[in-house]
Design a protein around this motif. Structure first.
Motif, PDB file in Angstrom:
ATOM      1  N   ASP A  33     -12.344   1.463   7.024  1.00 45.54           N
ATOM      2  CA  ASP A  33     -12.458   2.149   5.812  1.00 45.54           C
ATOM      3  C   ASP A  33     -11.288   3.214   5.600  1.00 45.54           C
ATOM      4  OD1 ASP A  33     -13.538   4.200   3.638  1.00 45.54           O
ATOM      5  OD2 ASP A  33     -14.479   2.385   3.189  1.00 45.54           O
ATOM      6  N   LEU A  34     -10.851   3.296   4.261  1.00 41.76           N
ATOM      7  CA  LEU A  34      -9.566   4.149   3.955  1.00 41.76           C
ATOM      8  C   LEU A  34     -10.056   5.582   4.488  1.00 41.76           C
ATOM      9  CD1 LEU A  34      -6.796   4.485   2.802  1.00 41.76           C
ATOM     10  CD2 LEU A  34      -7.965   4.417   0.600  1.00 41.76           C
ATOM     11  N   ARG A  35     -11.250   6.093   4.353  1.00 43.23           N
ATOM     12  CA  ARG A  35     -11.732   7.484   4.614  1.00 43.23           C
ATOM     13  C   ARG A  35     -11.478   7.550   6.144  1.00 43.23           C
ATOM     14  NH1 ARG A  35     -17.334   6.994   2.029  1.00 43.23           N
ATOM     15  NH2 ARG A  35     -16.778   4.969   3.009  1.00 43.23           N
ATOM     16  N   ARG A  38      -7.857   7.981   7.056  1.00 48.07           N
ATOM     17  CA  ARG A  38      -7.154   9.516   6.501  1.00 48.07           C
ATOM     18  C   ARG A  38      -7.890  10.329   7.627  1.00 48.07           C
ATOM     19  NH1 ARG A  38     -10.061  11.132   1.786  1.00 48.07           N
ATOM     20  NH2 ARG A  38     -11.645  11.877   3.189  1.00 48.07           N
ATOM     21  N   LYS A  74      -2.527   5.408   1.270  1.00 45.96           N
ATOM     22  CA  LYS A  74      -3.687   5.844   0.623  1.00 45.96           C
ATOM     23  C   LYS A  74      -3.540   5.059  -1.021  1.00 45.96           C
ATOM     24  CE  LYS A  74      -2.042  10.024  -2.053  1.00 45.96           C
ATOM     25  NZ  LYS A  74      -2.136  11.308  -2.233  1.00 45.96           N
ATOM     26  N   ASN A  75      -2.526   4.721  -1.290  1.00 46.53           N
ATOM     27  CA  ASN A  75      -2.282   3.882  -2.750  1.00 46.53           C
ATOM     28  C   ASN A  75      -2.022   2.397  -2.302  1.00 46.53           C
ATOM     29  OD1 ASN A  75      -3.056   5.961  -4.207  1.00 46.53           O
ATOM     30  ND2 ASN A  75      -0.890   6.677  -4.220  1.00 46.53           N
ATOM     31  N   TYR A  77      -3.552   0.448   0.389  1.00 43.28           N
ATOM     32  CA  TYR A  77      -4.449  -0.001   1.361  1.00 43.28           C
ATOM     33  C   TYR A  77      -5.134  -1.271   1.106  1.00 43.28           C
ATOM     34  CZ  TYR A  77      -7.602   0.344   5.562  1.00 43.28           C
ATOM     35  OH  TYR A  77      -8.216  -0.102   6.665  1.00 43.28           O
ATOM     36  N   PRO A  80     -11.199  -1.911   3.196  1.00 37.94           N
ATOM     37  CA  PRO A  80     -12.258  -1.230   2.516  1.00 37.94           C
ATOM     38  C   PRO A  80     -11.771   0.203   1.964  1.00 37.94           C
ATOM     39  CG  PRO A  80     -13.132  -2.280   4.553  1.00 37.94           C
ATOM     40  CD  PRO A  80     -11.443  -2.207   4.720  1.00 37.94           C
ATOM     41  N   GLY A  81     -12.281   0.326   0.838  1.00 34.80           N
ATOM     42  CA  GLY A  81     -11.589   1.555  -0.075  1.00 34.80           C
ATOM     43  C   GLY A  81     -10.447   1.528  -0.415  1.00 34.80           C
ATOM     44  N   GLY A  82      -9.866   0.507  -0.516  1.00 36.27           N
ATOM     45  CA  GLY A  82      -8.488   0.145  -0.958  1.00 36.27           C
ATOM     46  C   GLY A  82      -8.463  -0.928  -2.088  1.00 36.27           C
ATOM     47  N   ASP A  83      -7.158  -1.497  -2.456  1.00 36.99           N
ATOM     48  CA  ASP A  83      -7.025  -2.585  -3.204  1.00 36.99           C
ATOM     49  C   ASP A  83      -6.410  -3.780  -2.292  1.00 36.99           C
ATOM     50  OD1 ASP A  83      -6.459  -4.269  -5.157  1.00 36.99           O
ATOM     51  OD2 ASP A  83      -5.469  -2.845  -6.428  1.00 36.99           O
ATOM     52  N   TRP A  84      -7.484  -4.865  -2.154  1.00 37.25           N
ATOM     53  CA  TRP A  84      -6.911  -6.075  -1.644  1.00 37.25           C
ATOM     54  C   TRP A  84      -5.780  -6.753  -2.019  1.00 37.25           C
ATOM     55  CZ3 TRP A  84      -7.311  -7.957   3.396  1.00 37.25           C
ATOM     56  CH2 TRP A  84      -7.007  -9.335   3.306  1.00 37.25           C
TER      57      TRP A  84
END
Length: 109
Positions: A33-35, A38, A74-75, A77, A80-84
């Motif tokens: 996941d993106l979190r 980070r 972050k923009n 990704y 999960p949590g990003g834009d496939w």
């Protein structure tokens, strides 16, 4: 680390990587996941590897690159949590037997 034939995302389990000092890292979780990305980027205890060319050319991400790298990931990704559909980064978590953590970020062109 030496180059790979394919990215860790497509390797068969168990995925083991050996770094330049001889530590063995085992894939703990794919497509994190993106979190978590980070959190690991900001954790000075975590090793961060950038796998250029779709993850096949890994290199250690220098401490001086880490803070600025978050703004790229972050923009863009694709996990999960990003834009496939628009993402170009995908990350996986590796661990050693003594529970040290490594963030492996694949960069796709």
């Amino acid at each position: 680390m030496e180059d790979f034939l394919t990215s860790p995302n497509w390797m068969e389990q168990p995925v083991l990587l050996q770094d330049d000092v001889g530590s063995i890292w085992q894939l703990h979780k794919r497509r994190i996941d993106l979190r978590v990305v980070r959190r690991l980027l900001k954790d000075p205890r975590a090793t961060v590897i950038l796998g250029e060319c779709g993850g096949t050319h890994p290199r250690l991400l220098a401490d001086s690159e880490r803070s600025g790298f978050w703004s790229k990931v972050k923009n863009n990704y694709q996990g999960p949590g990003g834009d496939w559909s628009t993402g170009r980064f995908l990350a996986h978590e590796f661990r050693t037997h003594d529970d040290r953590r490594m963030l492996f970020i694949e960069e796709h062109c």
